[in-house]
Scaffold this motif. Structure first.
Motif, PDB file in Angstrom:
ATOM      1  N   PHE A 170     -11.386 -14.392 -19.612  1.00  0.00           N
ATOM      2  CA  PHE A 170     -10.135 -14.225 -20.118  1.00  0.00           C
ATOM      3  C   PHE A 170     -10.259 -13.385 -21.468  1.00  0.00           C
ATOM      4  O   PHE A 170      -9.721 -12.436 -21.856  1.00  0.00           O
ATOM      5  N   VAL A 171     -11.155 -14.062 -22.159  1.00  0.00           N
ATOM      6  CA  VAL A 171     -11.823 -13.325 -23.673  1.00  0.00           C
ATOM      7  C   VAL A 171     -12.255 -11.871 -23.367  1.00  0.00           C
ATOM      8  O   VAL A 171     -11.730 -11.016 -23.959  1.00  0.00           O
ATOM      9  N   LYS A 172     -13.141 -11.848 -22.389  1.00  0.00           N
ATOM     10  CA  LYS A 172     -13.623 -10.434 -22.067  1.00  0.00           C
ATOM     11  C   LYS A 172     -12.687  -9.239 -21.730  1.00  0.00           C
ATOM     12  O   LYS A 172     -12.642  -8.212 -22.108  1.00  0.00           O
ATOM     13  N   ASN A 173     -11.630 -10.045 -20.758  1.00  0.00           N
ATOM     14  CA  ASN A 173     -10.759  -8.935 -20.353  1.00  0.00           C
ATOM     15  C   ASN A 173      -9.841  -8.727 -21.334  1.00  0.00           C
ATOM     16  O   ASN A 173      -9.315  -7.562 -21.507  1.00  0.00           O
ATOM     17  N   HIS A 174      -9.439  -9.563 -22.190  1.00  0.00           N
ATOM     18  CA  HIS A 174      -8.745  -9.397 -23.440  1.00  0.00           C
ATOM     19  C   HIS A 174      -9.193  -8.547 -24.236  1.00  0.00           C
ATOM     20  O   HIS A 174      -8.332  -7.382 -25.044  1.00  0.00           O
ATOM     21  N   MET A 175     -10.628  -8.715 -24.663  1.00  0.00           N
ATOM     22  CA  MET A 175     -11.199  -7.865 -25.550  1.00  0.00           C
ATOM     23  C   MET A 175     -11.173  -6.390 -24.942  1.00  0.00           C
ATOM     24  O   MET A 175     -11.103  -5.324 -25.883  1.00  0.00           O
ATOM     25  N   ASP A 176     -11.239  -6.152 -23.690  1.00  0.00           N
ATOM     26  CA  ASP A 176     -11.345  -4.764 -23.168  1.00  0.00           C
ATOM     27  C   ASP A 176     -10.062  -3.960 -23.216  1.00  0.00           C
ATOM     28  O   ASP A 176     -10.069  -2.804 -23.311  1.00  0.00           O
ATOM     29  N   SER A 177      -8.977  -4.754 -23.171  1.00  0.00           N
ATOM     30  CA  SER A 177      -7.805  -4.322 -23.575  1.00  0.00           C
ATOM     31  C   SER A 177      -7.225  -3.539 -24.801  1.00  0.00           C
ATOM     32  O   SER A 177      -6.439  -2.890 -24.928  1.00  0.00           O
ATOM     33  N   ILE A 178      -8.245  -3.879 -25.856  1.00  0.00           N
ATOM     34  CA  ILE A 178      -7.994  -3.490 -27.187  1.00  0.00           C
ATOM     35  C   ILE A 178      -8.598  -1.975 -27.498  1.00  0.00           C
ATOM     36  O   ILE A 178      -9.803  -2.087 -27.273  1.00  0.00           O
ATOM     37  N   GLY A 236     -10.625   0.763 -29.357  1.00  0.00           N
ATOM     38  CA  GLY A 236     -11.341   0.891 -30.491  1.00  0.00           C
ATOM     39  C   GLY A 236     -11.915  -0.137 -31.242  1.00  0.00           C
ATOM     40  O   GLY A 236     -12.086  -0.213 -32.205  1.00  0.00           O
ATOM     41  N   ILE A 237     -12.004  -1.061 -30.185  1.00  0.00           N
ATOM     42  CA  ILE A 237     -12.685  -2.523 -30.648  1.00  0.00           C
ATOM     43  C   ILE A 237     -14.089  -2.517 -30.747  1.00  0.00           C
ATOM     44  O   ILE A 237     -14.958  -3.009 -31.421  1.00  0.00           O
ATOM     45  N   GLU A 238     -14.738  -1.404 -29.934  1.00  0.00           N
ATOM     46  CA  GLU A 238     -16.061  -1.093 -30.013  1.00  0.00           C
ATOM     47  C   GLU A 238     -16.716  -1.033 -31.354  1.00  0.00           C
ATOM     48  O   GLU A 238     -17.888  -0.908 -31.468  1.00  0.00           O
ATOM     49  N   ILE A 239     -16.062  -0.276 -32.354  1.00  0.00           N
ATOM     50  CA  ILE A 239     -16.374   0.102 -33.563  1.00  0.00           C
ATOM     51  C   ILE A 239     -16.687  -1.126 -34.503  1.00  0.00           C
ATOM     52  O   ILE A 239     -17.441  -1.056 -35.561  1.00  0.00           O
ATOM     53  N   TYR A 240     -16.191  -2.361 -34.426  1.00  0.00           N
ATOM     54  CA  TYR A 240     -16.297  -3.464 -35.294  1.00  0.00           C
ATOM     55  C   TYR A 240     -17.467  -4.152 -35.159  1.00  0.00           C
ATOM     56  O   TYR A 240     -18.299  -4.546 -36.162  1.00  0.00           O
ATOM     57  N   PRO A 241     -18.299  -4.245 -33.897  1.00  0.00           N
ATOM     58  CA  PRO A 241     -19.543  -4.776 -34.322  1.00  0.00           C
ATOM     59  C   PRO A 241     -20.599  -3.786 -34.927  1.00  0.00           C
ATOM     60  O   PRO A 241     -21.484  -4.030 -35.605  1.00  0.00           O
ATOM     61  N   ILE A 242     -20.323  -2.495 -35.038  1.00  0.00           N
ATOM     62  CA  ILE A 242     -21.135  -1.508 -35.323  1.00  0.00           C
ATOM     63  C   ILE A 242     -20.820  -1.716 -36.704  1.00  0.00           C
ATOM     64  O   ILE A 242     -21.790  -1.528 -37.881  1.00  0.00           O
ATOM     65  N   ILE A 243     -19.622  -1.621 -37.321  1.00  0.00           N
ATOM     66  CA  ILE A 243     -19.121  -1.693 -38.914  1.00  0.00           C
ATOM     67  C   ILE A 243     -19.871  -3.033 -39.337  1.00  0.00           C
ATOM     68  O   ILE A 243     -20.664  -3.013 -40.644  1.00  0.00           O
ATOM     69  N   SER A 244     -19.546  -4.155 -38.656  1.00  0.00           N
ATOM     70  CA  SER A 244     -20.338  -5.393 -39.178  1.00  0.00           C
ATOM     71  C   SER A 244     -22.005  -5.191 -39.267  1.00  0.00           C
ATOM     72  O   SER A 244     -22.396  -5.863 -40.289  1.00  0.00           O
ATOM     73  N   LEU A 245     -22.543  -4.683 -38.428  1.00  0.00           N
ATOM     74  CA  LEU A 245     -23.933  -4.411 -38.433  1.00  0.00           C
ATOM     75  C   LEU A 245     -24.270  -3.541 -39.703  1.00  0.00           C
ATOM     76  O   LEU A 245     -25.395  -3.939 -40.429  1.00  0.00           O
ATOM     77  N   LEU A 246     -23.499  -2.600 -39.824  1.00  0.00           N
ATOM     78  CA  LEU A 246     -24.024  -1.849 -41.224  1.00  0.00           C
ATOM     79  C   LEU A 246     -23.853  -2.361 -42.372  1.00  0.00           C
ATOM     80  O   LEU A 246     -24.522  -1.989 -43.439  1.00  0.00           O
ATOM     81  N   ILE A 247     -22.881  -3.026 -42.495  1.00  0.00           N
ATOM     82  CA  ILE A 247     -22.454  -3.920 -43.633  1.00  0.00           C
ATOM     83  C   ILE A 247     -23.438  -4.968 -44.010  1.00  0.00           C
ATOM     84  O   ILE A 247     -24.028  -4.971 -44.900  1.00  0.00           O
ATOM     85  N   PHE A 248     -23.989  -5.444 -42.823  1.00  0.00           N
ATOM     86  CA  PHE A 248     -25.102  -6.678 -43.048  1.00  0.00           C
ATOM     87  C   PHE A 248     -26.308  -5.880 -43.425  1.00  0.00           C
ATOM     88  O   PHE A 248     -26.852  -6.368 -44.313  1.00  0.00           O
ATOM     89  N   PHE A 249     -26.687  -4.988 -42.691  1.00  0.00           N
ATOM     90  CA  PHE A 249     -27.914  -4.047 -42.941  1.00  0.00           C
ATOM     91  C   PHE A 249     -28.014  -3.585 -44.227  1.00  0.00           C
ATOM     92  O   PHE A 249     -28.868  -3.741 -45.136  1.00  0.00           O
ATOM     93  N   GLY A 250     -26.643  -2.859 -44.679  1.00  0.00           N
ATOM     94  CA  GLY A 250     -26.696  -2.332 -46.130  1.00  0.00           C
ATOM     95  C   GLY A 250     -26.632  -3.520 -47.258  1.00  0.00           C
ATOM     96  O   GLY A 250     -27.358  -3.070 -48.223  1.00  0.00           O
TER      97      GLY A 250
END
Length: 61
Positions: free
Chosen positions: A4-12, A14-28
């Motif tokens: 359910f969570v995977k299907n729900h996340m796929d329906s949003i 532009g959601i694929e940018i959030y892990p990249i942003i959080s990784l950049l903030i963490f690394f930065g």
């Protein structure tokens, strides 16, 4: 539940940018912290490291 969570996340869109942003903030954050530690003056490090041992500034209640 996970399906359910995977299907729900796929329906949003532009959601694929959030892990990249959080990784950049963490690394930065750690790059900036590393840069601050490397460029810190030795006098400042010595002063701050001796603060817990400095008895001259103790106030008695």
């Amino acid at each position: 539940m996970l399906k359910f969570v995977k299907n729900h996340m796929d329906s949003i869109s532009g959601i694929e940018i959030y892990p990249i942003i959080s990784l950049l903030i963490f690394f930065g954050f750690f790059v900036v912290l590393f840069w601050w530690v490397v460029t810190a003056k030795k006098d400042y490090i010595t002063t701050v490291s001796n603060l817990p041992l400095d008895n001259q500034n103790d106030t008695k209640l």
